[in-house]
Design a protein around this motif. Structure first.
Motif, mmCIF file in Angstrom:
data_model
loop_
_atom_site.group_PDB
_atom_site.id
_atom_site.type_symbol
_atom_site.label_atom_id
_atom_site.label_comp_id
_atom_site.label_asym_id
_atom_site.label_seq_id
_atom_site.Cartn_x
_atom_site.Cartn_y
_atom_site.Cartn_z
ATOM 1 N N ASN A 130 -26.791 -2.639 -20.957
ATOM 2 C CA ASN A 130 -27.389 -2.307 -19.659
ATOM 3 C C ASN A 130 -26.336 -2.278 -18.560
ATOM 4 N N ASN A 131 -25.450 -3.266 -18.599
ATOM 5 C CA ASN A 131 -24.434 -3.335 -17.547
ATOM 6 C C ASN A 131 -23.401 -2.225 -17.693
ATOM 7 N N GLU A 132 -23.080 -1.874 -18.952
ATOM 8 C CA GLU A 132 -22.139 -0.754 -19.145
ATOM 9 C C GLU A 132 -22.746 0.538 -18.611
ATOM 10 N N ARG A 133 -24.029 0.723 -18.878
ATOM 11 C CA ARG A 133 -24.723 1.916 -18.381
ATOM 12 C C ARG A 133 -24.677 1.950 -16.847
ATOM 13 N N LEU A 134 -24.900 0.777 -16.253
ATOM 14 C CA LEU A 134 -24.893 0.666 -14.795
ATOM 15 C C LEU A 134 -23.508 0.990 -14.240
ATOM 16 N N VAL A 135 -22.476 0.450 -14.893
ATOM 17 C CA VAL A 135 -21.097 0.695 -14.433
ATOM 18 C C VAL A 135 -20.788 2.192 -14.499
ATOM 19 N N HIS A 136 -21.192 2.846 -15.595
ATOM 20 C CA HIS A 136 -20.917 4.291 -15.718
ATOM 21 C C HIS A 136 -21.654 5.062 -14.626
ATOM 22 N N ALA A 137 -22.914 4.688 -14.398
ATOM 23 C CA ALA A 137 -23.695 5.385 -13.364
ATOM 24 C C ALA A 137 -23.030 5.197 -11.998
ATOM 25 N N ASN A 138 -22.610 3.979 -11.713
ATOM 26 C CA ASN A 138 -21.989 3.708 -10.414
ATOM 27 C C ASN A 138 -20.695 4.494 -10.239
ATOM 28 N N ARG A 139 -19.929 4.599 -11.305
ATOM 29 C CA ARG A 139 -18.664 5.354 -11.187
ATOM 30 C C ARG A 139 -18.956 6.807 -10.841
ATOM 31 N N LEU A 140 -20.013 7.370 -11.479
ATOM 32 C CA LEU A 140 -20.364 8.761 -11.175
ATOM 33 C C LEU A 140 -20.825 8.898 -9.726
ATOM 34 N N GLN A 141 -21.410 7.805 -9.208
ATOM 35 C CA GLN A 141 -21.886 7.834 -7.814
ATOM 36 C C GLN A 141 -20.768 7.535 -6.823
ATOM 37 N N GLY A 142 -19.576 7.215 -7.338
ATOM 38 C CA GLY A 142 -18.461 6.875 -6.448
ATOM 39 C C GLY A 142 -18.544 5.452 -5.923
ATOM 40 N N ILE A 143 -19.268 4.592 -6.660
ATOM 41 C CA ILE A 143 -19.420 3.191 -6.233
ATOM 42 C C ILE A 143 -18.640 2.299 -7.196
ATOM 43 N N ASP A 144 -17.903 1.349 -6.660
ATOM 44 C CA ASP A 144 -17.077 0.502 -7.528
ATOM 45 C C ASP A 144 -17.944 -0.452 -8.339
ATOM 46 N N ASN A 145 -17.615 -0.606 -9.602
ATOM 47 C CA ASN A 145 -18.266 -1.559 -10.500
ATOM 48 C C ASN A 145 -17.463 -1.523 -11.786
ATOM 49 N N GLU A 146 -17.222 -2.653 -12.410
ATOM 50 C CA GLU A 146 -16.417 -2.636 -13.637
ATOM 51 C C GLU A 146 -16.905 -3.695 -14.609
ATOM 52 N N MET A 147 -16.592 -3.479 -15.905
ATOM 53 C CA MET A 147 -16.922 -4.469 -16.934
ATOM 54 C C MET A 147 -15.687 -5.304 -17.238
ATOM 55 N N ILE A 148 -15.896 -6.580 -17.454
ATOM 56 C CA ILE A 148 -14.792 -7.409 -17.939
ATOM 57 C C ILE A 148 -15.306 -8.239 -19.122
ATOM 58 N N ASP A 149 -14.400 -8.667 -20.002
ATOM 59 C CA ASP A 149 -14.846 -9.475 -21.145
ATOM 60 C C ASP A 149 -14.870 -10.957 -20.769
ATOM 61 N N ALA A 150 -15.350 -11.779 -21.691
ATOM 62 C CA ALA A 150 -15.552 -13.203 -21.382
ATOM 63 C C ALA A 150 -14.232 -13.901 -21.068
ATOM 64 N N ALA A 151 -13.152 -13.483 -21.766
ATOM 65 C CA ALA A 151 -11.855 -14.139 -21.534
ATOM 66 C C ALA A 151 -11.382 -13.874 -20.105
ATOM 67 N N GLN A 152 -11.519 -12.628 -19.676
ATOM 68 C CA GLN A 152 -11.104 -12.270 -18.313
ATOM 69 C C GLN A 152 -11.988 -12.991 -17.278
#
Ligand code: FAD
Length: 418
Positions: A130-152
């Protein structure tokens, strides 16, 4: 406006005393306003400010049954973000975000907007998707959002339990780094002061108890408990959890339910968390205020009601989630708990625009997430009231969507409550 040390100062044309008098003045009997705004929360005050500033309309009265900014605006946990899923919502909230970014300068009032980032933790594969989908949608909208893993994530927030031993281990997170929080009541005060300086009448302790609607179904004014009838060409209603009641007075029904929404703060402690962390899965979120309090919240109470207070089962559930995420705070003492009333729509999106009554406009249904929208909501509602028709950014959020089925349906889509 004049410039001083890089800040724009609103040039006050009234003396301090005159402004005070204007701000708290009782309405003149039989006075007719161009626009009455019902509700002196952040949204109502922002609307009044932008009406005066952008549209040159100052014969406005903001009617507030209590004191300015004493409703949800003063009770919320101040998360500001714009990473919503659907283009319509993302555009509206990003409009608000851009206004937030210049708001202290615009109002010459420190609203303590802090872009410290908002993390949404993911505890299951589906959360991650769900969050990956959201991040992709936001990038297309020109809005910053990114995924990070648990270690990061662990590196960025050392006190968050990212271990595999947690009951619901964290797999990763999305983070909007431009997101953050602000000082809740400062926003209301900043807009109030700037609107008052432009000539807007702010009338506290003035409860609207009925609407005056003529035979052609056009609003002519409102009845108030304290000052009798006040007339206006247009009326904008921005009363958050009381919107259903207002619609009843105007003779129609709104697709909203009013629910209590609770929050709590701890005793002040040393700086410990410099960002905002939310988990929809274990259902809690936390940030730390500049005073040092831990600011904690969760989702709405599942029952409907108008009680502006906390209740034990919700607090217990929320604290469980927080301690699970941050075991190190398990012995911090809680200072206060409270509640607000939020109005929720079936698609978890606001209603902004016209109503079955001519010249009566509503701005409501923000549910758990309207604080972040305060500047954007005021800006588009001012445009709507000034022109008597929905502003382009508000159009998808009209009441008609519940008839046509053109819902924006953000519910669950962005995966988080606030
Ligand atoms: C505990 C809690 C946590 C929240 N957390 C967040 C968050 O983290 N991020 C976020 O974006 N949003 C959050 N929200 C939601 C947010 O607070 C609201 O969506 C937002 O403040 C609504 O602003 P408003 O100006 O419309 O409402 P309000 O501030 O409630 O203003 C409405 C005003 O209308 C007045 N009024 C009502 N009836 C009448 C009447 N008959 N006559 C005259 N005046 C009347 C009320 O007294 C009130 O002052 C939270 C809410 C709560 C309760």
């Amino acid at each position: 406006m004049e410039k001083y040390s890089g800040l724009s100062l609103v040039k006050h044309s009234f003396s301090h005393h005159e402004r005070w008098e204007r701000q708290w003045a009782n309405p003149t009997p039989n006075k007719k306003y161009d626009i009455i705004i019902i509700g002196g929360g952040g949204h109502g005050l922002a609307t009044a400010y932008y009406l005066a500033k952008n549209h040159g309309i100052t014969n406005i009265a903001v009617l507030e049954k209590g004191y300015l900014g004493g409703g949800n605006t003063a009770r919320n946990t101040t998360i500001v973000r714009s990473n919503y899923l659907w283009d319509e919502s993302a555009a509206l909230y990003e409009h608000g975000m851009k206004l937030w970014e210049g708001l202290s300068q615009e109002l010459n009032y420190n609203v303590m907007f802090s872009q410290r980032g908002v993390y949404h933790t993911c505890h299951t594969l589906q959360d991650m998707r769900n969050n990956e989908r959201l991040v992709h949608a936001n990038r297309l909208q020109g809005i910053d959002n990114e995924m990070i893993d648990a270690a990061q994530l662990q590196k960025e927030i050392p006190t968050l339990d990212c271990s595999k031993d947690a009951r619901y281990p964290i797999l990763g997170a999305s983070v909007q780094r431009r997101a953050g929080n602000a000082r809740h009541d400062a926003v209301a005060w900043g807009y109030a002061r700037a609107a008052s300086a432009l000539g807007v009448h702010l009338i506290q302790n003035c409860e609207v108890v009925d609407m005056i609607i003529d035979g052609s179904n056009t609003i002519r004014g409102v009845k108030t408990r304290q000052y009798g009838e006040l007339m206006a060409d247009r009326v904008g209603c921005v009363v958050a959890g009381n919107s259903g009641e207002m619609a009843r007075m105007a003779g129609f029904q709104l697709p909203v339910e009013s629910h209590p929404l609770q929050a709590l703060v701890s005793e002040p402690i040393k700086p410990f968390l410099d960002t905002v962390v939310m988990s929809n899965h274990v259902h809690g979120y936390m940030s730390q205020s500049d005073k040092g309090d831990l600011v904690i919240g969760a989702g709405i109470d599942s029952w409907v009601g108008y009680g502006q207070r906390g209740s034990y089962p919700i607090v217990e559930h929320t604290i469980q989630a927080i301690v699970e995420m941050f075991p190190t705070v398990s012995r911090v003492r809680m200072n206060r708990q409270w509640g607000g009333i939020v109005d929720t729509t079936p698609d978890a999106c606001p209603i902004i625009g016209s109503t079955p009554v001519k010249n009566l406009f509503f701005n409501c249904g923000w549910g758990t997430g309207g604080f972040k929208a305060t500047p954007g909501s005021g800006h588009v509602f001012a445009e709507t009231l000034a022109h008597g028709k929905p502003a382009p950014l508000a159009e998808p959020f009209s009441l008609e969507r519940f008839v046509t089925g053109a819902l924006v349906d953000e519910h669950g889509a962005a995966g988080v409550a606030h």
